[in-house]
Scaffold this motif. Structure first.
Motif, short mmCIF file in Angstrom:
data_model
loop_
_atom_site.label_atom_id
_atom_site.label_comp_id
_atom_site.label_asym_id
_atom_site.label_seq_id
_atom_site.Cartn_x
_atom_site.Cartn_y
_atom_site.Cartn_z
N TYR A 57 0.83 -1.21 0.00
CA TYR A 57 0.00 0.00 0.00
C TYR A 57 0.86 1.26 0.00
CZ TYR A 57 -2.96 3.67 2.02
OH TYR A 57 -3.60 4.86 2.27
N GLU A 58 1.95 1.24 0.74
CA GLU A 58 2.83 2.41 0.80
C GLU A 58 3.70 2.53 -0.44
OE1 GLU A 58 2.81 4.75 2.83
OE2 GLU A 58 1.74 4.02 4.60
N VAL A 59 3.95 1.42 -1.11
CA VAL A 59 4.87 1.42 -2.25
C VAL A 59 4.16 1.72 -3.57
CG1 VAL A 59 6.34 -0.10 -3.65
CG2 VAL A 59 6.56 -0.08 -1.17
N MET A 60 2.92 1.27 -3.73
CA MET A 60 2.22 1.36 -5.01
C MET A 60 2.14 2.78 -5.58
SD MET A 60 1.62 -1.46 -6.34
CE MET A 60 0.52 -0.86 -7.63
N PRO A 61 1.95 3.83 -4.76
CA PRO A 61 1.90 5.19 -5.34
C PRO A 61 3.16 5.57 -6.12
CG PRO A 61 1.01 5.22 -3.12
CD PRO A 61 1.58 3.86 -3.32
N LEU A 62 4.29 4.93 -5.81
CA LEU A 62 5.52 5.24 -6.55
C LEU A 62 5.37 4.93 -8.04
CD1 LEU A 62 8.30 3.86 -4.16
CD2 LEU A 62 7.79 6.26 -4.64
N PHE A 63 4.55 3.94 -8.37
CA PHE A 63 4.47 3.47 -9.75
C PHE A 63 3.18 3.89 -10.43
CE2 PHE A 63 7.03 0.56 -7.19
CZ PHE A 63 8.23 0.61 -7.88
N GLN A 64 2.44 4.80 -9.82
CA GLN A 64 1.25 5.32 -10.47
C GLN A 64 1.65 6.32 -11.56
OE1 GLN A 64 -1.29 6.95 -7.45
NE2 GLN A 64 -1.96 4.95 -6.70
N SER A 65 0.94 6.27 -12.66
CA SER A 65 1.25 7.15 -13.79
C SER A 65 0.82 8.58 -13.48
CB SER A 65 0.55 6.66 -15.05
OG SER A 65 0.93 5.34 -15.37
N ALA A 66 1.54 9.52 -14.08
CA ALA A 66 1.15 10.93 -13.96
C ALA A 66 -0.10 11.18 -14.79
CB ALA A 66 2.29 11.82 -14.42
N ILE A 713 16.99 2.01 6.41
CA ILE A 713 15.63 2.34 6.86
C ILE A 713 15.68 2.96 8.26
CG2 ILE A 713 13.39 1.37 7.48
CD1 ILE A 713 13.90 -0.76 5.30
N ALA A 714 16.48 2.37 9.14
CA ALA A 714 16.57 2.88 10.50
C ALA A 714 17.16 4.28 10.55
CB ALA A 714 17.42 1.92 11.35
N VAL A 715 18.11 4.58 9.69
CA VAL A 715 18.78 5.87 9.70
C VAL A 715 17.92 6.96 9.08
CG1 VAL A 715 20.73 7.16 8.74
CG2 VAL A 715 21.11 4.93 9.76
N GLU A 716 17.28 6.67 7.95
CA GLU A 716 16.66 7.73 7.16
C GLU A 716 15.15 7.86 7.34
OE1 GLU A 716 17.85 7.86 3.12
OE2 GLU A 716 19.98 7.65 3.55
N MET A 717 14.50 6.85 7.86
CA MET A 717 13.04 6.95 8.02
C MET A 717 12.64 8.12 8.92
SD MET A 717 10.14 5.79 7.05
CE MET A 717 10.34 4.14 6.38
N PRO A 718 13.32 8.39 10.04
CA PRO A 718 12.88 9.52 10.87
C PRO A 718 12.98 10.88 10.19
CG PRO A 718 14.32 8.04 12.11
CD PRO A 718 14.41 7.63 10.69
N GLU A 719 13.87 11.01 9.21
CA GLU A 719 14.05 12.32 8.59
C GLU A 719 13.31 12.45 7.25
OE1 GLU A 719 18.24 11.52 6.18
OE2 GLU A 719 18.28 12.33 8.20
N VAL A 722 6.75 12.27 5.31
CA VAL A 722 5.69 11.26 5.21
C VAL A 722 4.94 11.44 3.89
CG1 VAL A 722 3.57 10.38 6.23
CG2 VAL A 722 5.45 11.11 7.70
N GLY A 723 4.86 10.37 3.12
CA GLY A 723 4.18 10.42 1.84
C GLY A 723 5.05 10.85 0.69
N GLY A 724 6.27 11.33 0.96
CA GLY A 724 7.16 11.77 -0.10
C GLY A 724 7.84 10.59 -0.80
N THR A 725 8.57 10.92 -1.86
CA THR A 725 9.24 9.88 -2.63
C THR A 725 10.27 9.15 -1.78
OG1 THR A 725 8.94 11.17 -4.66
CG2 THR A 725 10.60 9.43 -4.70
N ILE A 729 10.19 5.16 -0.94
CA ILE A 729 11.29 4.30 -1.41
C ILE A 729 11.89 3.54 -0.22
CG2 ILE A 729 13.65 4.38 -2.30
CD1 ILE A 729 12.75 6.36 -4.34
N LEU A 730 11.89 4.14 0.96
CA LEU A 730 12.32 3.39 2.14
C LEU A 730 11.37 2.23 2.41
CD1 LEU A 730 13.40 6.28 4.54
CD2 LEU A 730 14.86 4.75 3.23
N PHE A 731 10.08 2.44 2.20
CA PHE A 731 9.14 1.33 2.32
C PHE A 731 9.38 0.30 1.22
CE2 PHE A 731 6.70 3.84 5.32
CZ PHE A 731 6.10 2.87 6.11
#
Length: 762
Positions: A57-66, A713-719, A722-725, A729-731
């Motif tokens: 669910y969190e990953v699918m928006p990455l591959f949605q067409s413009a 994931i542990a290093v970069e997820m806090p920074e 939310v909802g950004g690319t 991509i971390l998900f």
């Protein structure tokens, strides 16, 4: 007599109330156990399935067409105020609520983007009878622009939007400012019209370049001096003598570093001039963009000004930037090509915050591209005729352009994650500023024109590298230790050793990572020869000790109870270890000139990082050993005793029995132990995070660090936003890790079942 005995035998009653209650209670317990175990198994499956679908669910928006849709269409702003003249500049502010339209007569119209109604109008300080013949923006989204005039001069101004909130309502007030004065800058003393002009402004200098109708170049360099007290900026002007260009200049761009000047000619050539020495510009590169087959129609710089986009009449766009070679010389390189269509391109509008751009053509098509992902995100027919003056909002959520019917058209754009493509994630990409294409993970930087690098290859490689070295150390030690403990060791000693090793698993991995990073890594760097001599001498010394012990007189050997002799190895290994580390300085002086690290780097060309894969392998191997040991030991100990007894009775030695009977029978369990240990190594986070340099590089060198998927994931997820690319991509990295574990475990179970079926007949 016998009949009497039979008659006197008491009869057993299995239907007494007490037995009936007992059987009923046992039936209830059996059913409860069956249901609870079944529910537990189903709950685990449901939990894993929910995790899978949540990651998806969190990953699918990455591959949605413009996609884009038309919002409105209206007459050119300003016509209601009797403002004539053709459009030379069109732009929108941050909120896409106010727009600006400038005509060739110098009229400035601020309007509401949603309906085209005029907000305010004014006129640029131009002499009567003078028209705007060229127009360009200093930088993408900068709002500082230059207007070249028909009398050989140029005006510099800035459109700004003041935001206020009276009574809690947002009000945007547009205005024109002249940061360097309203007086026009003279470019051509002969008064010939300026057909192309560019401006670049930095903190210390400003550069203005113009081309007149006779294809003569004029350049003016302004050095800035700021008054310390008032903050006023004083410009010191110096004229730069520009070279003569062979051909008709159709467009030009100037890099933000005030060094590279790009000139496109009608012959399809792109010339690059080096302005490092302002008084002596030099031709650096000349490339043929179209091989003489097409005309260059537009030249634009991507966000950041490093890449130049060249569009031609065939509908093709190529990306170029300056690349430094091994001799420290720059040359223009073609990076990639984008195919828009067959019609001639009329305009390129770079995005303000991403490495994307919008393209329009003469047949009314609009396409959206992303340079890093190297793909067309959208191609839409938006008009029946030519599209001109296309511009994109700073947030890339709206497009506005002028169609062939001289109407303004507004489109809404939904394009959240343009940077993602298969190539950007898993293939080599030639990023801006790099000498060649490569796998790079660099998700953020300090500057706003940064090109995100989302290659997952270095992270996947680092994950496998860390797991490989951990398993290389843990697997032989754990399996061999389990073999001896379960089959050869005395039962009393086994009951002490096995819990002690299993207790190691309770040690928090953050403690292991802490010790590895702060103690073991510096210790290994200082005693590097001792580490390698220990790895070489210890196994040999154990074999020698075993040989000597086996050949001692029985009177000596029998003093140690059978199965307790491994305890003699403890002081022996301690002495050998002490010896290896004591001779480490001597070995380093004899063989490596007193510094093994420098010898590796300078003589062998092997980079050395203090926190490297060897440290991770040792620390993570220590964490994985209890898992593999415990399962392997249980599998070997569970082999039926009659198999080993039968083998020994037939004359086989204990070693032959172990190799040919015990190991094949226990192989499914041993294989499961190795797979579970590898799963633990692949998913380990804290040890890798603390015991390596955490650098996302692809290098098999054991003396270099790495970054794993889980640690990243542990290093970069806090920074991440939310909802950004970056967030999604971390998900995606977590999803890849999940799939990898699932596939490996599935294959492991398949192999385990095959082994069980094969050796179940023993």
């Amino acid at each position: 007599m016998n009949d009497q005995a039979v008659k006197s035998t008491p009869k057993l009653d299995f239907e007494t109330p007490q037995l009936l209650r007992y059987r009923k209670l046992r039936t209830i317990k059996d059913k409860a156990a069956r249901v609870s175990i079944g529910m537990g198994g189903v709950s685990v499956i449901v939990a894993i399935t929910l995790i899978f679908f949540y990651l998806l669910y969190e990953v699918m928006p990455l591959f949605q067409s413009a996609n884009m849709s038309q919002v409105t269409q209206y007459e050119l702003p300003g016509k209601d105020h009797d403002i004539a003249g053709s459009t030379v500049y069109l732009a929108m502010e941050e909120q896409a609520e106010k727009g600006i339209r400038i005509t060739h007569l110098g009229d400035v119209v601020f309007f509401n983007v949603q309906d085209g109604t005029t907000v305010s109008t004014q006129r640029l300080p131009m002499p009567n009878g003078v028209e705007i013949t060229s127009f360009s923006e200093a930088d993408t989204g900068n709002h500082l622009v230059i207007a070249g005039l028909s009398n050989g001069t140029a005006i510099l101004f800035k459109h700004r939007y003041k935001m206020t909130f009276p009574d809690g309502v947002r009000v945007i007030t547009p205005m024109i400012e002249y940061p360097y004065g309203a007086e026009p800058i003279v470019l051509d003393d002969d008064g010939v019209a300026i057909k192309h002009s560019v401006l670049r402004d930095s903190e210390s200098a400003m550069f203005v370049v113009g081309v007149n109708e006779q294809n003569e170049l004029f350049s003016t360099y302004f050095s800035k001096e700021e008054d310390f007290l008032s903050g006023d900026i004083t410009l010191e002007r110096s004229t730069v003598t520009m070279p003569r260009v062979n051909g008709d200049i159709v467009d030009m761009q100037l890099g933000p570093d005030l060094r590279w000047l790009y000139l496109a000619t009608s012959k399809g050539k792109l010339d690059v001039y080096d302005l490092f020495d302002h008084q002596n510009p030099l031709l650096n590169s000349r490339v043929d963009l179209t091989e003489g087959q097409h005309q260059i129609t537009s030249l634009e710089l991507l966000l950041g000004g490093i890449s130049v986009l060249a569009a031609d009449s065939s509908g093709s766009i190529s990306q170029w930037f300056m690349v430094r070679d091994d001799s420290n010389e720059f040359s223009l390189k073609k990076i990639r090509t984008f195919e828009h269509g067959d019609a001639a391109i009329t305009g390129i509008a770079p995005e303000h915050r991403r490495k994307g751009f919008v393209v329009s053509d003469e047949q009314g098509h609009v396409s959206i591209f992303n340079a890093t992902a190297h793909r067309m995100l959208l191609d839409e027919k938006v008009s029946d005729g030519k599209v001109s003056h296309i511009t994109i909002a700073p947030r890339a959520n709206f497009l506005i352009f002028e169609n062939a019917q001289s109407q303004m058209v507004l489109w809404q754009v939904d394009n959240e994650h343009p940077e993602v493509s298969w190539q950007a994630l898993w293939e080599e990409v030639w990023y801006e500023g790099y000498q060649e294409s490569d796998y790079i993970w660099q998700s953020s930087a300090a500057n706003n024109d940064f090109e995100p690098k989302y290659s997952l290859m270095p992270l996947a490689f680092g994950t496998l590298k860390a797991a490989f070295y951990a398993m290389l150390i843990a697997t032989p030690l754990a399996i061999c230790g389990a073999l001896y403990t379960a089959y050869f060791m005395a039962p009393r000693l086994r009951r002490k050793v096995k819990p002690a090793i299993e207790l190691m698993e309770a040690l928090p991995t953050v403690i292991l990572g802490f010790l590895a990073g702060l103690f073991f890594a510096p210790f290994m760097e200082v005693h590097l020869p001792g580490i390698f001599s220990w790895l070489l001498i210890t196994p040999i010394s154990i074999v020698v000790f075993g040989y000597v012990w086996a050949n001692l007189p029985e009177s000596i050997r029998h003093k140690i109870p059978e199965g307790w002799d491994p305890l003699l190895l403890v002081p022996w290994i301690a002495v050998v270890s002490w010896f290896c580390f004591e001779i480490s300085p001597v070995l380093e002086l004899w063989f490596f000139n007193g510094d093994m690290r420098s010898w590796l780097t300078n003589d062998l060309g092997i980079d050395f990082d203090q926190r490297n894969a060897l440290v991770v392998g040792a620390a993570m191997g220590f964490a994985v050993i209890p898992t593999i040991f415990s399962i392997t030991e249980d599998a070997i100990f569970s082999v039926p005793k009659h198999l080993s007894y039968g083998s020994l009775a037939l004359g086989a030695t204990p070693w032959q029995t172990m190799v040919r009977v015990i190991l094949p029978t226990a192989s499914p369990g041993i294989f499961s132990a190795v797979m579970i240990g590898m799963g633990r190594a692949v998913g380990e986070t804290m040890i890798v995070l603390m015991a390596t340099g955490n650098t996302p590089i692809m290098d098999v060198n054991i003396f270099e660090g790495m970054r794993t998927l889980s640690a990243n994931i542990a290093v970069e997820m806090p920074e991440s936003e939310v909802g950004g690319t970056h967030y999604r991509i971390l998900f995606l990295a977590a999803f890849v890790l999940f799939l990898f574990t699932f596939v490996v475990n599935t294959l492991a179970e398949y192999v385990r079942q095959r082994l069980r079926n094969k050796y179940s007949v023993i």
